[in-house]
Design an enzyme around this catalytic site. Sequence first.
Site, PDB file in Angstrom:
ATOM      1  N   GLU A  56       0.890  -1.243   0.041  1.00  0.00           N
ATOM      2  CA  GLU A  56      -0.207   0.065  -0.023  1.00  0.00           C
ATOM      3  C   GLU A  56       0.890   1.219  -0.039  1.00  0.00           C
ATOM      4  OE1 GLU A  56      -3.068  -0.283   2.895  1.00  0.00           O
ATOM      5  OE2 GLU A  56      -3.577  -2.224   2.324  1.00  0.00           O
ATOM      6  N   GLU A  60      -6.131 -10.721  -0.396  1.00  0.00           N
ATOM      7  CA  GLU A  60      -6.814 -10.634   0.979  1.00  0.00           C
ATOM      8  C   GLU A  60      -8.121 -10.485   0.724  1.00  0.00           C
ATOM      9  OE1 GLU A  60      -5.112  -7.210   2.925  1.00  0.00           O
ATOM     10  OE2 GLU A  60      -3.031  -7.248   2.082  1.00  0.00           O
TER      11      GLU A  60
END
Length: 399
Positions: free
Chosen positions: A153, A266
């Site tokens: 991220e 995820e």
Amino acid sequence: MYRSLDQNDDGPTLKQVIEQSCRQIDLGAAVLPKPLKEDPDYPVTLSNEFNSVVVEHHLKWTPLCHQEPGPFPDETPSDRLGRYDFHYADQVVDWTLSKGMKVKGHVLCWHVTTPDFVSEFEAPELRKQLRQHIVTVMGHYRGRIGVWDVVNESLAPDGSLADNIFLRTLGPSYIEECFRWAHEADPSAILLYNDNKVEGIGTPKSEGFYELLADLKAKDVPVHGCGIQAHFNAAGTGRSRVPTPRMVKAQIARLGKLGLTVNISEMDVRVSKLAPELRTVAQKQIYHDIIAAALTEPAFDGIYLWGFTDKHTWVTHFYYDDEPLVFDEDYGRKVAYYALRDALATLTVGGVVGGGVLLDSDVDGDGLEWGHLWMQPEPEGEEGGGKGDSRPDWEHEVL
């Protein structure tokens, strides 16, 4: 579509279906040590249904050496550099390997789970400590963990680099450096870049994701693959809107052309913000159609759910009460479970690649858009979160 290996139940496990696939696919779940040790149904279901595990929390920098689980004997949180406690992470890794399953390490560099004390460092010291962290963790698991999410991220919602401690102090080269250090620590490891809201083409962040990876490849940085997270909110709008199967397939295809493998890293599907009668419909379609579309691409090599039972899900702690996974709180198979299983079966003998999902359009022959039964209309007004925004998803107003 697939051969049931046990005629006395409601069909094979997910793991049994994957074992019949025409190519190797990792099917994993994020795992926590406490339920692994204390909830008897948790390890049994995990080993029966999956062939891989990702360590959900306890390999991140802060849990390893700052707050949890590494206090000094008087329970004072430690900020002492170099003091690592691998106890809980080792529990997960050792159990997984004892079952003949694969481990993916998560994550070596993520600003959200970096100890606060690093903000005190000037660039030379931060670079030294970040490299030391990567080498220490990978060195501890060398020979046991062969796949790592290296950087997580690093992008803002608009596709620019997130304004985090690493960018501010080290500059944009920190991403490249992390991969080079990771390769130095274990030259045999598969190294991945991981991010969210990048699953389908056509958004600023998914474009930034592609461009970042293309740039790293052009520089001969040792990045071997990437993870597209797939934390989906079925009621999401704007950048939180669930991408269509066409968009996901196209994203994976162009990443594959860079020479990268791609995994859904995820996945969970939040549904509680929909009307009750729409929740199962949406969750079923998302789990089935997104996975079936991804599996049509040769570069796609794995699916990791972020948990597997609604009894143990991060969503209830970071968002709100929900039922985002494929097993219910009693470990019963949900409709979403069968949808995922049917998607996996598209790569088995007798299966149909793509599973009948729209892959080259978002509109079917009757003029109906994908997801029309549950997809929410776009509201008026602009979303928050722009250039350089480094907040994690759960801190954004629009979820």
